[in-house]
Design a protein around this motif. Structure first.
Motif, PDB file in Angstrom:
ATOM      1  N   ARG A 238      -5.937   3.624   2.510  1.00 39.16           N
ATOM      2  CA  ARG A 238      -4.495   3.676   2.778  1.00 39.16           C
ATOM      3  C   ARG A 238      -4.245   4.378   4.098  1.00 39.16           C
ATOM      4  N   VAL A 239      -3.450   3.735   4.948  1.00 42.37           N
ATOM      5  CA  VAL A 239      -3.082   4.299   6.246  1.00 42.37           C
ATOM      6  C   VAL A 239      -1.670   4.868   6.145  1.00 42.37           C
ATOM      7  N   VAL A 240      -0.729   4.057   5.757  1.00 39.86           N
ATOM      8  CA  VAL A 240       0.662   4.436   5.476  1.00 39.86           C
ATOM      9  C   VAL A 240       1.126   3.532   4.337  1.00 39.86           C
ATOM     10  N   ASP A 241       2.364   3.719   3.868  1.00 37.55           N
ATOM     11  CA  ASP A 241       2.885   2.839   2.828  1.00 37.55           C
ATOM     12  C   ASP A 241       2.707   1.381   3.236  1.00 37.55           C
ATOM     13  N   ASN A 242       2.177   0.588   2.337  1.00 43.81           N
ATOM     14  CA  ASN A 242       1.976  -0.861   2.514  1.00 43.81           C
ATOM     15  C   ASN A 242       0.874  -1.244   3.493  1.00 43.81           C
TER      16      ASN A 242
ATOM     17  N   TYR B 235       0.909  -2.514  11.455  1.00 44.22           N
ATOM     18  CA  TYR B 235       1.839  -1.406  11.231  1.00 44.22           C
ATOM     19  C   TYR B 235       3.273  -1.926  11.102  1.00 44.22           C
TER      20      TYR B 235
ATOM     21  N   TYR C  25      -3.203  -0.871   4.517  1.00 46.83           N
ATOM     22  CA  TYR C  25      -4.573  -0.461   4.232  1.00 46.83           C
ATOM     23  C   TYR C  25      -5.461  -1.047   5.318  1.00 46.83           C
TER      24      TYR C  25
ATOM     25  N   CYS D 188      -3.645  -3.586  15.146  1.00 49.94           N
ATOM     26  CA  CYS D 188      -3.098  -2.360  14.554  1.00 49.94           C
ATOM     27  C   CYS D 188      -1.572  -2.349  14.654  1.00 49.94           C
TER      28      CYS D 188
ATOM     29  N   LEU E   7      -6.302   4.303  14.735  1.00 53.74           N
ATOM     30  CA  LEU E   7      -5.506   4.899  13.654  1.00 53.74           C
ATOM     31  C   LEU E   7      -5.776   6.389  13.475  1.00 53.74           C
TER      32      LEU E   7
ATOM     33  N   ALA F 149       5.687  -1.649   7.907  1.00 55.51           N
ATOM     34  CA  ALA F 149       6.978  -0.964   8.047  1.00 55.51           C
ATOM     35  C   ALA F 149       8.126  -1.832   7.554  1.00 55.51           C
TER      36      ALA F 149
END
Length: 75
Positions: A58-62, A24, A64, A20, A48, A28
């Motif tokens: 989708r978790v955050v931009d870019n 992340y 999954y 994770c 998460l 980022a």
């Protein structure tokens, strides 16, 4: 070019936590990232703090994430 990072090891060594964190950080930094868990006792969703299933979510931009059930036929 596609890059693959695979984390493995015995139980309790931090595979989920590290996967994770690495995912992340890659996301980022602008890398499109898909985090896939094949562990029968999924805990990526717990880390998460969201519901993760067999389809990319989708978790955050870019970033999954998905949790595969290898004993269940894909739909």
């Amino acid at each position: 070019m596609t890059h693959l990072v695979f984390l493995g090891g015995k139980g309790g060594v931090g595979k989920t936590t590290l996967s994770c964190a690495i995912s992340y950080q890659l996301a980022a930094r602008g890398r499109r990232t898909l985090l896939v868990s094949t562990d029968p006792a999924h805990s990526v969703g717990d880390v998460l703090d969201m519901e993760i299933g067999p389809a990319p979510r989708r978790v955050v931009d870019n970033l999954y994430a998905m949790e595969l059930d290898l004993e269940k036929p894909s739909e």
